[in-house]
Design a protein around this motif. Sequence first.
Motif, PDB file in Angstrom:
ATOM      1  N   PRO A  41      -1.015  68.286  24.425  1.00 12.69           N
ATOM      2  CA  PRO A  41      -0.587  67.023  23.462  1.00 12.69           C
ATOM      3  C   PRO A  41      -1.375  65.928  24.111  1.00 12.69           C
ATOM      4  O   PRO A  41      -1.143  65.744  25.321  1.00 12.69           O
ATOM      5  N   TYR A  42      -1.985  64.909  23.336  1.00 10.40           N
ATOM      6  CA  TYR A  42      -2.486  63.714  23.684  1.00 10.40           C
ATOM      7  C   TYR A  42      -1.273  62.645  24.291  1.00 10.40           C
ATOM      8  O   TYR A  42      -0.195  62.596  23.750  1.00 10.40           O
ATOM      9  N   GLU A  43      -1.513  62.174  25.338  1.00  6.61           N
ATOM     10  CA  GLU A  43      -0.519  61.314  26.111  1.00  6.61           C
ATOM     11  C   GLU A  43      -1.456  60.108  26.313  1.00  6.61           C
ATOM     12  O   GLU A  43      -2.206  60.409  27.429  1.00  6.61           O
ATOM     13  N   GLU A  44      -1.065  58.986  25.709  1.00  4.04           N
ATOM     14  CA  GLU A  44      -1.844  57.801  26.337  1.00  4.04           C
ATOM     15  C   GLU A  44      -1.320  57.179  27.881  1.00  4.04           C
ATOM     16  O   GLU A  44      -0.385  57.569  28.300  1.00  4.04           O
ATOM     17  N   LYS A  94      -7.334  57.058  21.454  1.00  5.67           N
ATOM     18  CA  LYS A  94      -6.612  58.104  20.424  1.00  5.67           C
ATOM     19  C   LYS A  94      -7.780  58.871  19.397  1.00  5.67           C
ATOM     20  O   LYS A  94      -7.619  59.982  19.216  1.00  5.67           O
ATOM     21  N   ASN A  97      -9.425  61.365  21.586  1.00  5.93           N
ATOM     22  CA  ASN A  97      -8.743  62.594  22.373  1.00  5.93           C
ATOM     23  C   ASN A  97      -7.405  63.106  21.370  1.00  5.93           C
ATOM     24  O   ASN A  97      -6.787  64.227  21.984  1.00  5.93           O
ATOM     25  N   LEU A  98      -7.144  62.525  20.260  1.00  3.94           N
ATOM     26  CA  LEU A  98      -6.002  62.914  19.478  1.00  3.94           C
ATOM     27  C   LEU A  98      -6.315  64.210  18.622  1.00  3.94           C
ATOM     28  O   LEU A  98      -5.828  65.070  18.612  1.00  3.94           O
ATOM     29  N   THR A 100      -7.963  67.521  17.341  1.00 10.37           N
ATOM     30  CA  THR A 100      -8.353  68.918  18.194  1.00 10.37           C
ATOM     31  C   THR A 100      -9.555  69.544  17.722  1.00 10.37           C
ATOM     32  O   THR A 100      -9.931  70.373  18.358  1.00 10.37           O
ATOM     33  N   GLU A 118      -4.036  57.389  10.083  1.00 17.32           N
ATOM     34  CA  GLU A 118      -3.884  56.959  11.301  1.00 17.32           C
ATOM     35  C   GLU A 118      -5.010  56.339  12.280  1.00 17.32           C
ATOM     36  O   GLU A 118      -5.162  56.067  13.382  1.00 17.32           O
TER      37      GLU A 118
END
Length: 146
Positions: A41-44, A94, A97-98, A100, A118
């Motif tokens: 999962p994306y994590e800032e 975001k 990278n968010l 998929t 979003e």
Amino acid sequence: MTWSDVSARCFSDRYVDKDKPVDSGEMHPAPEHIQEPMIPPYEEKVGEPIHLKKARLMYQSRKRGMLENGLLLSTFAHQYLASMNASQLSLYDKLINLPTNDWEIYYWATGVRPVPEEFQNEIMDMLQQFVKNEDRENRCLQPNLH
């Protein structure tokens, strides 16, 4: 026998097995023993220095896994990344990278598909304007890193 004779034989109807069903082109499901790879999962990255964030985003803009987005995002990043503020960098991070699936980004940027709420923000507006290429710039190569 000439090349045209060979190609006529290869592509003629009499060599097609009419009793065999035509493949629809749809993907067949993977066998049960094969699992899709897990995408983390994306994590800032909180507290990442701006200069490192810009360098990371430039690299990630270039290495997309599909040529269309590699060209599109690397030239976009080359033009705008240096002048982006922290908030804009976060939005761009975001965006790339968010999702998929890189095709989603491509279709949103080119206006083929509607942008999800979003991701509808100033960075997407800039990217969509950039894609129009109103100055008809040559964007066939990724820009140099340095």
